[in-house]
Design a protein around this motif. Structure first.
Motif, PDB file in Angstrom:
ATOM      1  N   LEU A 174      20.860 -19.682  33.391  1.00 43.68           N
ATOM      2  CA  LEU A 174      21.105 -19.837  31.769  1.00 43.68           C
ATOM      3  C   LEU A 174      20.028 -20.991  31.048  1.00 43.68           C
ATOM      4  O   LEU A 174      19.709 -20.618  29.696  1.00 43.68           O
ATOM      5  N   THR A 175      19.294 -21.969  30.916  1.00 46.17           N
ATOM      6  CA  THR A 175      18.275 -22.141  30.695  1.00 46.17           C
ATOM      7  C   THR A 175      17.170 -22.769  31.782  1.00 46.17           C
ATOM      8  O   THR A 175      17.337 -23.057  33.421  1.00 46.17           O
ATOM      9  N   ASN A 176      16.087 -23.542  31.513  1.00 43.01           N
ATOM     10  CA  ASN A 176      15.302 -23.941  32.901  1.00 43.01           C
ATOM     11  C   ASN A 176      16.050 -25.363  33.673  1.00 43.01           C
ATOM     12  O   ASN A 176      16.630 -25.968  32.977  1.00 43.01           O
ATOM     13  N   GLY A 177      16.404 -24.637  34.966  1.00 44.44           N
ATOM     14  CA  GLY A 177      16.344 -25.609  35.526  1.00 44.44           C
ATOM     15  C   GLY A 177      18.220 -25.550  36.000  1.00 44.44           C
ATOM     16  O   GLY A 177      18.642 -26.145  36.711  1.00 44.44           O
ATOM     17  N   LEU A 178      18.967 -25.312  34.991  1.00 44.06           N
ATOM     18  CA  LEU A 178      20.145 -24.734  35.187  1.00 44.06           C
ATOM     19  C   LEU A 178      20.701 -23.109  35.257  1.00 44.06           C
ATOM     20  O   LEU A 178      20.280 -22.644  34.769  1.00 44.06           O
ATOM     21  N   SER A 179      21.682 -23.036  36.147  1.00 38.74           N
ATOM     22  CA  SER A 179      21.990 -21.346  36.673  1.00 38.74           C
ATOM     23  C   SER A 179      23.740 -21.830  36.734  1.00 38.74           C
ATOM     24  O   SER A 179      24.239 -23.133  37.180  1.00 38.74           O
ATOM     25  N   ILE A 180      24.049 -20.873  37.251  1.00 37.56           N
ATOM     26  CA  ILE A 180      25.578 -20.970  37.192  1.00 37.56           C
ATOM     27  C   ILE A 180      25.466 -19.552  38.223  1.00 37.56           C
ATOM     28  O   ILE A 180      24.734 -18.987  38.188  1.00 37.56           O
ATOM     29  N   SER A 181      27.524 -19.291  38.279  1.00 41.30           N
ATOM     30  CA  SER A 181      27.069 -18.160  39.978  1.00 41.30           C
ATOM     31  C   SER A 181      28.725 -18.147  39.768  1.00 41.30           C
ATOM     32  O   SER A 181      29.732 -18.928  39.856  1.00 41.30           O
ATOM     33  N   ALA A 182      28.741 -17.116  40.457  1.00 38.23           N
ATOM     34  CA  ALA A 182      30.693 -16.424  40.648  1.00 38.23           C
ATOM     35  C   ALA A 182      30.063 -15.214  42.173  1.00 38.23           C
ATOM     36  O   ALA A 182      29.660 -14.071  42.010  1.00 38.23           O
ATOM     37  N   GLY A 183      31.143 -15.563  42.980  1.00 38.85           N
ATOM     38  CA  GLY A 183      31.477 -14.297  43.752  1.00 38.85           C
ATOM     39  C   GLY A 183      32.479 -14.356  45.227  1.00 38.85           C
ATOM     40  O   GLY A 183      33.499 -15.109  44.369  1.00 38.85           O
ATOM     41  N   TRP A 184      33.057 -13.391  45.449  1.00 35.94           N
ATOM     42  CA  TRP A 184      34.041 -12.649  45.841  1.00 35.94           C
ATOM     43  C   TRP A 184      33.649 -13.163  47.312  1.00 35.94           C
ATOM     44  O   TRP A 184      32.248 -12.516  47.945  1.00 35.94           O
ATOM     45  N   VAL A 185      33.969 -13.061  48.415  1.00 34.35           N
ATOM     46  CA  VAL A 185      34.002 -13.314  49.927  1.00 34.35           C
ATOM     47  C   VAL A 185      35.062 -12.760  50.777  1.00 34.35           C
ATOM     48  O   VAL A 185      36.520 -13.507  50.566  1.00 34.35           O
TER      49      VAL A 185
END
Length: 947
Positions: free
Chosen positions: A686-697
């Motif tokens: 999203l910005t320097n140093g900040l991330s989001i994630s979503a996943g299905w397993v």
């Protein structure tokens, strides 16, 4: 035979691998594309990665015809990356933070100018890995030192999204014994525990049981939780611990923490007391001292690092007390004297790193461990029935060679050993050799002596590895092998040849459990060999990761023998080969797509087949004619002396093996169980140093084992209707034909009907903003099982969970650290769990509670079996309450010349929760009585020193 699904994935992997060179990075890497001001790619650019963590200081490669480069086998740390090409100004990117098992994308745009002109750019460390679909969380040195945990691999792993432990760890109280870690419905046996990328898994529990590692030895811990590459066998948690090497200057460290028992808050509420719980588990004391020192023996050539740790936890055991009856014939608990489970572990580590030449490096370490436990038992056990665990020989050791033969070819070879030899179930000093273990099946109380035999075991595992990597800018290919060897020697015996323990039903003699002791068994892994090839190919925005693993496993039973016991004659058995002899293929395929081409948004997908991990304990030991066996037989003590004489014991239910022709064998065509794992997800910076994630397993278990007694069929059982003591409904109990009692010939087979699956969703984030380092997320998952291919019709009740309304269970995690004004640092973790029960083993546990009704001849007088256990409630309908664990640390740093000192104050279980973690599930007066609650609020003081 290879299944259709396996064939499809194998074909895809082979097609891609055949058309392309390939790659896999074992540790960390830096990759990117170099262009000029017009956007044209630049081949022939010299790229140097420099860091003080490299004993050779600098790694160098050259961009390929597509302008791409890849520098592999980098240790975690802070790097400077320099780009040089004749006719262009030199560009240097500083401050690139490279975590473990991560590929940082560092692109460069060069402008025309003099080579001597250097342009310095402050680096922005990437947070999205554009070359791997693997889901990973790295805990660097800052987080390991800041987040308040028990400083063990399990308690630290519990802070990660999707990870579940079989027992919680409050301030280290759970770290003295084995805690099993699973993710997305996996089995603990399928975890890969590594040091410096090499396996150090043990033998016991098919690899689920690990050593007690010294945290002061490590720089970073990396946890991978899904989409694992062909480098590993299983699909559980892959944990890689990166050791400290030392350096060109001397550095030292000290960690100290202490919690007196008086500093624990009381969380024994009136509601808990109303359940019948008399005394919860409480801390007596916690201590932890960890020292470290490293530096040069010869600068830039030979480094050393050493560490010593001494840590221990003394805590009372729920509803366990000293016995007021000096004869130990009955259990009269002394409520003023709870049993203290006293534990102490010591570790001493030495590691050497030797840069033989600029291209060849050798590293080795030895970690010698001593572990003692003075009272090993659970609630509600009397003090005299708790066993003692003594260490015999605990250590891990490793040696590793790395050769950078060119800027494209890397070779690695190594060896590691895990030795966990110890004994358990030694009796307390107050117990006489003639004292017999006693247990009540209704109240669950145990007293008089340990339940079961004295047990010595010597599980030793060696692992040998070798690999070859070929690397270009856009491709990398790695192929190699992992060879496991070793074995386990197990010896069991009772004092004075008692060879049984006695069972009661609300104090009335009911049965005995007899053993085939003395027992001396030994099984050996001839080879546990994995051959793998893993490829990675980057084309524009797309990265493909095909892989293939070939699994060969062979173990055998050694020739063994044992003297006569109370219930068995002297025995001698010949060796048995090929127990088992399996060959399997395990294809993997992953992809990563850079959606916007800026290295900040990635769509990831992966599918892989993973065989179930085995050592000697899961197969060869089961069929060893000398395997420990028990048989529950009726006993009513007709002469009322409370001692089971041979002529008082009822008929054999399951005969012991005394001839070498065992009553339990594997089907000749039995095959290795395996799992398919599917993953789809997206990650965005999203910005320097900040991330989001979503996943299905999704995880699917196949070829599950089941046991068939071929001497009986369902026709040999007659239904007898009983009434449920809960609601009065009619429940069938199946009574075995008396003519079939004791007729046992069990064959273990693969089932094509039994299934187990997991579906789950993870949503997470990581943030390195404002000087802080935070991570967390939410996981929602559901496990469904169909186990209807069974031998005994009593096991058909609720066998198909697809017919039941099993809910999704949700957990929440948040952890990290953040700087406050005046040099104060706030750190902590928040773990929120559903009310799933905590199990005592590493197997996949049923998260909901049972009500087990023990049906014997007091309920069905004509019952042939000694007892039948009936499940009264539907799975997925009865749970413990949700619970939260919040741990907080306040620290203040001080600088004294070259010495950094941090004082710290920890609060574990901030809310003083008294959440119930386990209850008695046997119908009777103790039903739903808590056997374990969350430890009450703990205060700890400590200090960290670095110089």
């Amino acid at each position: 035979m290879v299944s259709r699904r396996s064939a499809v994935v194998v074909l895809a992997a082979l097609i891609v691998s055949g058309l392309l060179p390939g790659r896999l990075y074992a540790q960390s890497a830096i990759a990117g594309v170099v262009k000029d001001a017009t956007g044209a790619v630049l081949p022939g650019v010299t790229v140097e990665a420099a860091s003080p963590v490299l004993i050779e200081k600098v790694r160098t490669v050259v961009t390929d015809e597509a302008g791409q480069y890849l520098i592999v086998d980098l240790r975690p740390g802070v790097y400077s990356v320099t780009f040089t090409l004749e006719g262009f100004s030199t560009l240097r990117r500083d401050g690139i933070e490279l975590p473990t098992s991560f590929t940082a994308t560092v692109n460069a745009d060069l402008r025309i100018g003099a080579l001597e002109e250097t342009i310095n750019v402050s680096g922005q460390s990437p947070v999205v890995d554009m070359r791997s679909a693997t889901q990973q969380q790295v805990l660097n040195k800052e987080l390991l030192e800041s987040v308040p945990t028990g400083r063990n691999l399990w308690g630290t792993g519990a802070t990660l999204t999707g990870v579940t432990l079989n027992a919680p760890d409050v301030g280290g109280t759970g770290g003295m014994q084995q805690v099993y870690m699973t993710v997305h419905g996996s089995q603990a046996r399928d975890n890969a525990i590594q040091v410096d990328g090499m396996s150090v898994n043990g033998i016991e529990g098919n690899g689920a049981i690990q050593q007690y590692f010294n945290q002061g030895m490590f720089e970073e811990w990396s946890y991978q939780t899904s989409a694992l590459s062909a480098e590993v066998q299983g699909s559980g948690v892959r944990m890689n611990m990166v050791p400290k090497d030392g350096g060109n200057i001397f550095k030292g460290s000290m960690f100290w923490s202490h919690t007196p028992g008086e500093w624990q808050s009381n969380n024994f509420t009136s509601a808990l007391r109303a359940t019948g719980l008399r005394a919860p588990n409480r801390v007596d004391q916690i201590l932890d001292l960890n020292l470290g020192l490293g530096g040069p023996v010869v600068k830039e050539r030979l480094w050393f690092f050493s560490s010593f740790r001494r840590w221990g936890v003394d805590q009372t055991i729920s509803d366990s007390f000293y016995n007021l009856d000096p004869t130990y014939r009955t259990y009269k608990p002394d409520l003023s004297r709870p049993t203290v489970d006293d534990n102490l572990i010591k570790s001493g580590v030495v590691r050497l790193t030797y840069q033989m030449t600029s291209q060849h490096k050798f590293a080795a370490y030895l970690d010698r461990i001593v572990k003692f436990r003075g009272h090993e038992c659970n609630a509600p056990t009397a003090e005299e029935a708790c066993g003692i665990r003594w260490p015999k020989l605990y250590f891990t050791a490793q040696a590793k060679y790395t050769g950078t033969l060119s800027n494209r070819v890397l070779v690695e070879a190594g060896w590691s050993e895990n030795n966990e030899s110890y004994n358990t179930q030694a009796t307390q000093a107050s117990v006489k050799p003639t004292d017999i273990g006693r247990s009540d099946r209704i109240t669950s109380e145990k007293w008089s002596s340990v339940i079961g035999p004295y047990y010595f075991r010597a599980p030793i595992r060696h692992t040998f590895v070798g690999s070859l990597s070929y690397v270009t800018g856009s491709h990398a290919f790695k192929t190699g092998f992992q060879l496991g060897k070793g074995g386990n020697n197990l010896q069991r015996s009772f004092p004075n040849g008692l060879d049984l323990y006695q069972e009661y039903r609300n104090g009335v003699p009911a049965s005995v459990v007899v053993y085939n002791t003395p027992q001396d068994a030994a099984e050996t892994i001839k080879y546990d060999l994995g051959l793998y090839a893993q490829d990675s190919w980057k084309y524009k925005r797309l990265t493909l990761n095909p892989g293939l693993r070939i699994e060969l496993f062979n173990s055998y039973i050694r020739e063994n023998g044992a003297p006569a016991g109370r219930f068995v004659p002297a025995r001698h058995f010949d060796a048995i080969e090929d127990m088992p002899n399996w060959k399997d293929t395990a294809p993997r395929f992953g992809l990563v797509y850079d959606v916007l081409g800026d290295g900040k948004t990635a769509v990831k997908a992966h599918v892989g087949k993973y065989v179930t991990a085995f050592s000697t304990t899961g197969f060869a030991e089961v069929y060893d004619p000398m395997v420990v066996q028990t048989d529950r037989r009726t006993w009513s003590d007709p002469n009322r002396d409370d001692i089971a004489q041979d002529n008082e014991i009822g008929p054999v239910q399951t005969p012991f093996n005394i001839s070498g022709v065992t009553v339990r064998t594997p089907d000749p065509d039995i095959e290795r169980p395996y799992q398919w794992e599917y993953n789809v997800g997206v990650q965005r910076e999203l910005t320097n140093g900040l991330s989001i994630s979503a996943g299905w397993v999704r995880r699917e278990f196949r070829r599950l084992f089941w046991t068939d007694n071929v001497l009986t069929t369902f026709d040999d059982y007659t239904a007898v209707q009983i009434l449920s003591p809960l609601d009065g409904t009619s429940i069938p109990v199946y009574n075995l034909n008396v003519a079939k009692r004791g007729q046992v010939r069990q064959i273990d087979k693969n089932s094509d009907r039994n299934r187990r699956s997991y579906n789950g969703v993870d949503i997470g984030f990581t943030s390195r903003v404002g000087g802080g380092n935070l991570f967390g997320g939410v996981n929602a998952g559901r496990q469904i099982a169909t186990i209807c291919e069974v031998d005994d019709p009593n096991n058909l009740r609720f066998c198909d969970q697809h017919d039941l309304d099993v809910p999704y269970l949700t957990q929440f995690k948040l952890a990290g650290m953040y700087p406050l004004p005046y040099g104060v640092q706030l750190s902590g973790s928040w773990q929120g769990y559903p009310g799933a029960q905590f199990s005592g083993s590493g197997d996949v546990a049923e998260p909901s509670l049972n009500v087990n009704y023990i049906v014997d001849r007091t309920i069905v007088p004509t019952l042939t079996q000694s007892s039948v256990t009936v499940q009264l409630v539907e799975p997925g309908t009865k749970f413990l309450k949700r619970w939260n664990q919040i741990d907080v640390r306040l620290g203040r740093k001080f600088q004294f010349r070259n010495v950094n000192v941090q004082g710290q104050f920890d609060i574990f279980n901030l809310l003083n929760s008294s959440s119930i973690l386990a209850v008695t599930q046997t119908f009777g007066p103790s039903l739903d009585r808590p056997t374990r609650i969350l430890q009450g609020r703990l205060f700890a003081v400590g200090a960290q020193v670095n110089f």
